[in-house]
Design a protein around this motif. Sequence first.
Motif, PDB file in Angstrom:
ATOM      1  N   LYS A 259      -7.309  -5.597   7.134  1.00 16.92           N
ATOM      2  CA  LYS A 259      -7.433  -6.750   6.247  1.00 16.92           C
ATOM      3  C   LYS A 259      -8.308  -6.384   5.056  1.00 16.92           C
ATOM      4  N   ALA A 260      -7.779  -6.583   3.859  1.00 19.41           N
ATOM      5  CA  ALA A 260      -8.560  -6.299   2.648  1.00 19.41           C
ATOM      6  C   ALA A 260      -9.701  -7.301   2.518  1.00 19.41           C
ATOM      7  N   ARG A 261     -10.827  -6.851   2.012  1.00 15.67           N
ATOM      8  CA  ARG A 261     -11.995  -7.717   1.838  1.00 15.67           C
ATOM      9  C   ARG A 261     -12.462  -7.651   0.388  1.00 15.67           C
ATOM     10  N   PRO A 262     -12.114  -8.664  -0.414  1.00 18.76           N
ATOM     11  CA  PRO A 262     -12.630  -8.690  -1.787  1.00 18.76           C
ATOM     12  C   PRO A 262     -14.156  -8.788  -1.828  1.00 18.76           C
ATOM     13  N   ASP A 263     -14.765  -9.287  -0.718  1.00 18.38           N
ATOM     14  CA  ASP A 263     -16.222  -9.450  -0.682  1.00 18.38           C
ATOM     15  C   ASP A 263     -16.910  -8.199  -0.149  1.00 18.38           C
ATOM     16  N   SER A 264     -16.419  -7.037  -0.553  1.00 18.65           N
ATOM     17  CA  SER A 264     -17.037  -5.762  -0.172  1.00 18.65           C
ATOM     18  C   SER A 264     -17.065  -4.841  -1.380  1.00 18.65           C
ATOM     19  N   HIS A 265     -18.116  -4.028  -1.488  1.00 14.60           N
ATOM     20  CA  HIS A 265     -18.136  -3.063  -2.597  1.00 14.60           C
ATOM     21  C   HIS A 265     -17.227  -1.875  -2.310  1.00 14.60           C
ATOM     22  N   ILE A 266     -16.811  -1.723  -1.041  1.00 18.98           N
ATOM     23  CA  ILE A 266     -15.881  -0.658  -0.660  1.00 18.98           C
ATOM     24  C   ILE A 266     -14.466  -1.216  -0.752  1.00 18.98           C
ATOM     25  N   GLN A 267     -13.703  -0.737  -1.710  1.00 19.86           N
ATOM     26  CA  GLN A 267     -12.366  -1.252  -1.957  1.00 19.86           C
ATOM     27  C   GLN A 267     -11.320  -0.169  -1.675  1.00 19.86           C
ATOM     28  N   PHE A 268     -10.194  -0.578  -1.118  1.00 20.69           N
ATOM     29  CA  PHE A 268      -9.127   0.362  -0.780  1.00 20.69           C
ATOM     30  C   PHE A 268      -7.838  -0.410  -0.586  1.00 20.69           C
ATOM     31  N   ASP A 269      -6.712   0.296  -0.679  1.00 23.31           N
ATOM     32  CA  ASP A 269      -5.442  -0.263  -0.227  1.00 23.31           C
ATOM     33  C   ASP A 269      -4.799   0.626   0.832  1.00 23.31           C
ATOM     34  N   ALA A 270      -5.395   1.804   1.053  1.00 22.33           N
ATOM     35  CA  ALA A 270      -4.950   2.681   2.131  1.00 22.33           C
ATOM     36  C   ALA A 270      -6.129   3.568   2.538  1.00 22.33           C
ATOM     37  N   ILE A 271      -6.203   3.897   3.839  1.00 24.12           N
ATOM     38  CA  ILE A 271      -7.305   4.709   4.365  1.00 24.12           C
ATOM     39  C   ILE A 271      -6.727   5.888   5.131  1.00 24.12           C
ATOM     40  N   MET A 272      -7.307   7.072   4.905  1.00 28.87           N
ATOM     41  CA  MET A 272      -6.908   8.274   5.638  1.00 28.87           C
ATOM     42  C   MET A 272      -8.157   9.016   6.102  1.00 28.87           C
ATOM     43  N   PRO A 273      -8.066   9.831   7.161  1.00 25.62           N
ATOM     44  CA  PRO A 273      -9.234  10.591   7.622  1.00 25.62           C
ATOM     45  C   PRO A 273      -9.547  11.756   6.691  1.00 25.62           C
ATOM     46  N   LEU A 274     -10.825  12.047   6.528  1.00 22.56           N
ATOM     47  CA  LEU A 274     -11.240  13.160   5.672  1.00 22.56           C
ATOM     48  C   LEU A 274     -10.707  14.500   6.176  1.00 22.56           C
ATOM     49  N   ASP A 275     -10.474  14.599   7.481  1.00 21.14           N
ATOM     50  CA  ASP A 275     -10.030  15.878   8.049  1.00 21.14           C
ATOM     51  C   ASP A 275      -8.698  16.343   7.486  1.00 21.14           C
ATOM     52  N   VAL A 276      -7.906  15.444   6.924  1.00 23.95           N
ATOM     53  CA  VAL A 276      -6.619  15.845   6.377  1.00 23.95           C
ATOM     54  C   VAL A 276      -6.791  16.775   5.171  1.00 23.95           C
ATOM     55  N   LEU A 277      -7.955  16.692   4.494  1.00 27.59           N
ATOM     56  CA  LEU A 277      -8.178  17.549   3.329  1.00 27.59           C
ATOM     57  C   LEU A 277      -8.168  19.020   3.722  1.00 27.59           C
ATOM     58  N   ASN A 278      -8.768  19.338   4.877  1.00 29.88           N
ATOM     59  CA  ASN A 278      -8.727  20.726   5.354  1.00 29.88           C
ATOM     60  C   ASN A 278      -7.302  21.160   5.636  1.00 29.88           C
ATOM     61  N   ASP A 279      -6.483  20.258   6.165  1.00 28.50           N
ATOM     62  CA  ASP A 279      -5.106  20.595   6.516  1.00 28.50           C
ATOM     63  C   ASP A 279      -4.269  20.946   5.297  1.00 28.50           C
ATOM     64  N   VAL A 280      -4.596  20.343   4.135  1.00 23.57           N
ATOM     65  CA  VAL A 280      -3.811  20.618   2.927  1.00 23.57           C
ATOM     66  C   VAL A 280      -4.496  21.638   2.021  1.00 23.57           C
ATOM     67  N   GLY A 281      -5.516  22.327   2.564  1.00 22.01           N
ATOM     68  CA  GLY A 281      -6.134  23.431   1.828  1.00 22.01           C
ATOM     69  C   GLY A 281      -7.267  23.060   0.911  1.00 22.01           C
ATOM     70  N   ILE A 282      -7.805  21.845   1.010  1.00 27.34           N
ATOM     71  CA  ILE A 282      -8.956  21.437   0.187  1.00 27.34           C
ATOM     72  C   ILE A 282     -10.211  21.671   1.013  1.00 27.34           C
TER      73      ILE A 282
END
Length: 864
Positions: A259-282
């Motif tokens: 559920k999106a929360r306009p009452d948060s300073h953290i805004q997103f429309d999609a979330i992914m794990p940071l570990d995927v960056l290693n998988d794609v070579g970052i």
Amino acid sequence: MNNTEADIPRWSRKLLRWLLRPEYLEEIEGDLEESFEDTVLSSNICQARKQYNREVIKLIRPNLIKKLIKTQKLQFMTTFIHSYRKFRKKPTFSILNTLGLSLGIFSLLVILTYLYKEAQIDQFHQQSDKLVRLNKHVLNLDGSIEDHPLTSGPMAQALLADYPNVESTVRLLPWFNDEVLQYNETSIKSKRLLFVDKNFFDVFDFELVQGDKSSVFNNNRSIILTESLAGSLISDRSPIGQTIKGFKGSDLLVTGIVKARPDSHIQFDAIMPLDVLNDVGITWLKRWFPQMVYTYAVLNDMSQLPALESDMENFMHKYLPEREDTYKLYFQNFSDIYAHSSQLLYNDKMKSGNHKANQILWAVALVILVLVVINFMNLSSIGRMIDAKGVAIKNLLGASSRAIYGQFILEAFIKLILAVLLATVAIYLVWNRLVLFVGELQFSDLLNPWTTKTVLLLAIVVPILTGFYLLSAKIINKRITPSGTELKMKLGGIRSSLIIFQFLLSSTIITVTFFNYKQLKFISDYDLGYEPESILSLRLDGPNVSKQALAFKNELLGIPSIESISLSRNVPGLGIGTYNVKPEGVSENEDIIAAVFMMGDYDFNQVYNLEMTQGRFFSEDIATDKYGVVINEKLANDLSWSNPIGRHFDIPGEFENGTVIGVVKDFHIKSLHLPVEPMAMIVTERQTKMSLKVTGDNLSETITSIERKWNDFEPNYPVEVLSLSSVTSDMYSKEQRFSKVLTFFSVLAIVIAGLGQIGLMYFLTSSRLKELSIRKVLGASGFSLMRSVAGRFQLLILAGFLLSTPLAWYIIKSQLENYAYGITLSILPFIIIGVVIMVLAGLLSATQTFRASRTNPVDILRSE
């Protein structure tokens, strides 16, 4: 009075006599007195008083007390009828008073609703009182200090390992670019893709509508969508378990709906794990540089935060010794992040408020409240003067002062309730326009604790304060004579002080609003070093168009209104990375940080037409220019290079063996809140954006043609064409909206003050009609009549303005500190504003004096 009666609790006896029915009072009062005397003899007077109080409370029973409700209802109806008759007789004062009060309550309700919503940001997280974010102060080469919220990838784990007080940490990485998500034939651009550690939902209380927070990140290629994005992308079935394509062409498994929360300073429309960056070579997330993530920590004991923060120097010495002289780490309380982050650089991916702007709105609300109360008290006192004959008759008939002032308070209460109802109806009628000013609000948000308490407070305090003002200021000077009641109205004492204070506040808000508008006008007219109005930009998102960038560029050049095109990795206003650079003559231990602007071809200056101060810009005809560097004046000055041409210049990890070929005049790649930063420009083969210089007035037709060409290359990927003028305007969207809000409520405050002045001048002239008539008969001019009535009033307004000047100067100066480039404060605009205020006040006074001067003196003197 005997001693026993004197010892009986006075207030309890008064309560008894006020509440009890007359037929029971004498007998019960006698019984209580006898009981009191017996208790004094058997015990002591203290015990007797306590027992008397208890017995009085026990006697408050329906069968014994008066029918107060009926009496109060009758009094209320009588007062209401009396108020209605006064309105019919003298509508001017009633309209002015109620209208001013309604406008004030209208403003208060809207401002308080907005501020309440601002205060609720991030309040839904259960661990908010234990959460902090790691930020840093950065010392620049020129001695200036910047605040950054971005930290190194390994810092979170190091904090957790070194400090027992750190219970857990979580890292957030809002992705730099928009990412296209594709499901079957549907493609949607995600503008707020957020990468997080897998304990994200353990730290923050964002609600998973579907999915289990313990398993949503089991797969590194998992993705969590907001309800709106999931509904748009996968509309024909349950999104959970579906595979979509996105982020570097990966297949992503939908594991949750959040559920999106306009009452948060953290805004997103999609979330992914940071570990995927290693998988794609970052892999840079594992390194201490670059610093790209937001690091949050949950503490076991917040009282130990100062000790933890003081040890950050040792932390830097241990892990980043090369930065311990230029970086100073500090922690920001989670509850302060939203409101106190407007000064942070590189915080544009997070939602932030403006504490100073909110403080100004609080001040505006207070100003309006004070203006409303002052006007209400002044105009109520005028109403009492008009009704002075009625008051005198009531006194002759035996009415007590307490009863009369009780009626005043009740009348004030009725007006206040009416004003609240009118204000609420007005807000409802103009709500759709109001939201353009105040942003994400619903009409139902009006019913919140702050507005409710304020209305209740006004309902209690304003009538009582008005009655007290009438009583203490002795507004009515009445004397019963055979001809009636004589009235006097003076502008001395309390009334003069209130008028000065009223115009002090009004002048301050007018002056602040004027300079705020002037600063925004300065920003909109400021020369950025290029012409954003004639430049469009788009991202090369799709796989086909990115591989065939040159072919796509050539196709677009066939559109008549497109004059030139440049491929680049950066576009002014749309983000630019900072790097550690190694210019010639700088030792290995010195840290020089500069923005690095990366161009993808040699046509950049055909689009932006930047001015060169030394050397030349890049040329495709000179082969060595692929190793060339163009720096801006700021970097040349920081390095103390009077002749930079030919100097050696490296960007470790990006660009080696570079040579400075030119110096470009400083141009702005960020908002004017920030000073121009040192910058180097190089040519790179990585092309992610396109800049287009266009001609002609029909911009929408040009954009349509660009979209048509894009669809020929990328039918499954959406394109977004941006005008750089809108990009630069968006940098100041908060200021522009705040300026509209401030202007709107400033106008209301001015109107409220004006209504008060009209009311006062109306009565000043009305109460002196006899004097003015005699002067007119004796040959006095209209100007002399106006001066005799309004001269003292004008002096009070002038005093209010002069007192407001230092206050307004301080507020404006503190506002301008938010901008690196701003207007210069001078005394002349203050003088002009003062003259305008005095002229407007004089015109209002002149209209009332003109009304009085047009009255036939014979009619006035004959009636007298």
